[in-house]
Design an enzyme around this catalytic site. Structure first.
Site, mmCIF file in Angstrom:
data_model
loop_
_atom_site.group_PDB
_atom_site.id
_atom_site.type_symbol
_atom_site.label_atom_id
_atom_site.label_comp_id
_atom_site.label_asym_id
_atom_site.label_seq_id
_atom_site.Cartn_x
_atom_site.Cartn_y
_atom_site.Cartn_z
ATOM 1 C CB SER A 131 12.831 -10.579 8.547
ATOM 2 O OG SER A 131 12.537 -11.726 8.295
ATOM 3 C CE1 TYR A 153 13.499 -6.447 4.930
ATOM 4 C CE2 TYR A 153 12.906 -9.166 5.093
ATOM 5 C CZ TYR A 153 12.428 -7.822 5.428
ATOM 6 O OH TYR A 153 11.855 -7.873 6.542
#
Length: 294
Positions: A131, A153
């Protein structure tokens, strides 16, 4: 690339696909599906590692509004830097849920499937979905599970970047290569959990306009897979292990792949890899003890 091009490409590839279901947040299931896979296949050429969770995402409204009027507005909205926090919890295995699902379950899977991946006939490739939200500042080698933070995350995605580099260092000589991909900002079940659906509807015209200045807004899963498909056609040994491959979409909707040097060092990656090996030994021993007692 367009749909017809992808269809023509896949029709020329002699391959078979199979589905094996496992909860990556449960090491015992990962061990079981790995044993099953070794009985079904003689080798694996490509493994796409895409599973991930972002539980209870919370939008930092203060950071959102301050970001709107800063010089870094495009960067902030492309990476969600500082905008999101998540709730995390400890699983029955004593591990943080996000770390166990996003990182550790994948690690166990790769370790167990190594005999199928390191077959020597031709290079095998691991392709990780990372990401743009992977931030070095959110990862700590002394707290790899992010127990003391609020952005598990981001930490887990940075950990995947480290793991990919370490795997290249340890397995390239055996014909196994690892690459990291970012699909961009897409509207999926995960991102829809951040804001109510009507807010996404209101924001969509603005996002379409911003895409003329920020190519990270791929918006659809189809667009987001551009870099994953592109990597399928590359020679793994020709790829830079310190590069992240990013799916990008222009304001007119054309997809392409761009690259970014990862913000990490190989020594940290190797230390992280050794930490995972030690954790795997501990978890394996715990599961064996539990099975013996039952």
């Amino acid at each position: 690339c367009d749909l017809n091009w992808r269809a023509r490409t896949y029709s020329k590839v002699p391959a078979s696909a199979a589905v094996a279901r496992a909860v990556l947040g449960c090491p015992q299931e990962v061990f079981m599906v790995s044993v099953s896979s070794q009985g079904r296949f003689q080798r694996l050429d490509y493994v796409y590692l895409n599973a991930g969770i972002m539980p209870n995402p919370q939008l930092n409204l203060k950071a959102l509004f301050s970001g709107l009027f800063s010089r870094k507005v495009i960067h902030i909205f492309s990476t969600a830097e500082g905008l999101l926090t998540q709730g995390d919890k400890v699983t029955a295995d004593g591990l943080q849920e996000v770390f166990e699902t996003n990182v550790f379950g994948h690690f166990i899977l790769i370790q167990e499937l190594a005999p199928l991946l390191c077959h020597g006939e031709r290079p095998s490739q691991l392709i990780w979905t990372s990401s743009r939200n992977a931030r070095r500042s959110n990862f700590c080698l002394e707290d790899i599970q992010h127990r003391g933070g609020q952005e598990p995350y981001s930490s887990s995605k940075y950990a995947l970047d480290l793991l990919s580099v370490a795997l290249n260092r340890n397995f390239n000589s055996q014909g196994l290569y690892s690459s990291v991909v970012c699909p961009g900002t897409m509207v999926t079940n995960m991102t829809c959990g951040i804001l109510p659906p009507f807010v996404w509807t209101l924001l969509m015209p603005i996002i379409w306009l911003v895409r003329f200045f920020a190519n990270a807004f791929t918006l659809t899963p189809y667009n987001g897979t551009e870099a994953l498909v592109w990597l399928f056609h590359q020679k793994p040994e020709s790829l830079n292990p310190l590069t992240k491959y990013l799916s990008a979409t222009t304001g007119f909707g054309s997809n392409y792949v761009t690259t970014q040097k990862m913000d990490l060092d190989e020594d940290t990656a190797e230390k992280f890899y050794q930490n995972l090996l030690e954790l795997e030994k501990h978890v394996r021993a715990t599961i064996q003890k539990r099975d013996h007692q039952s």
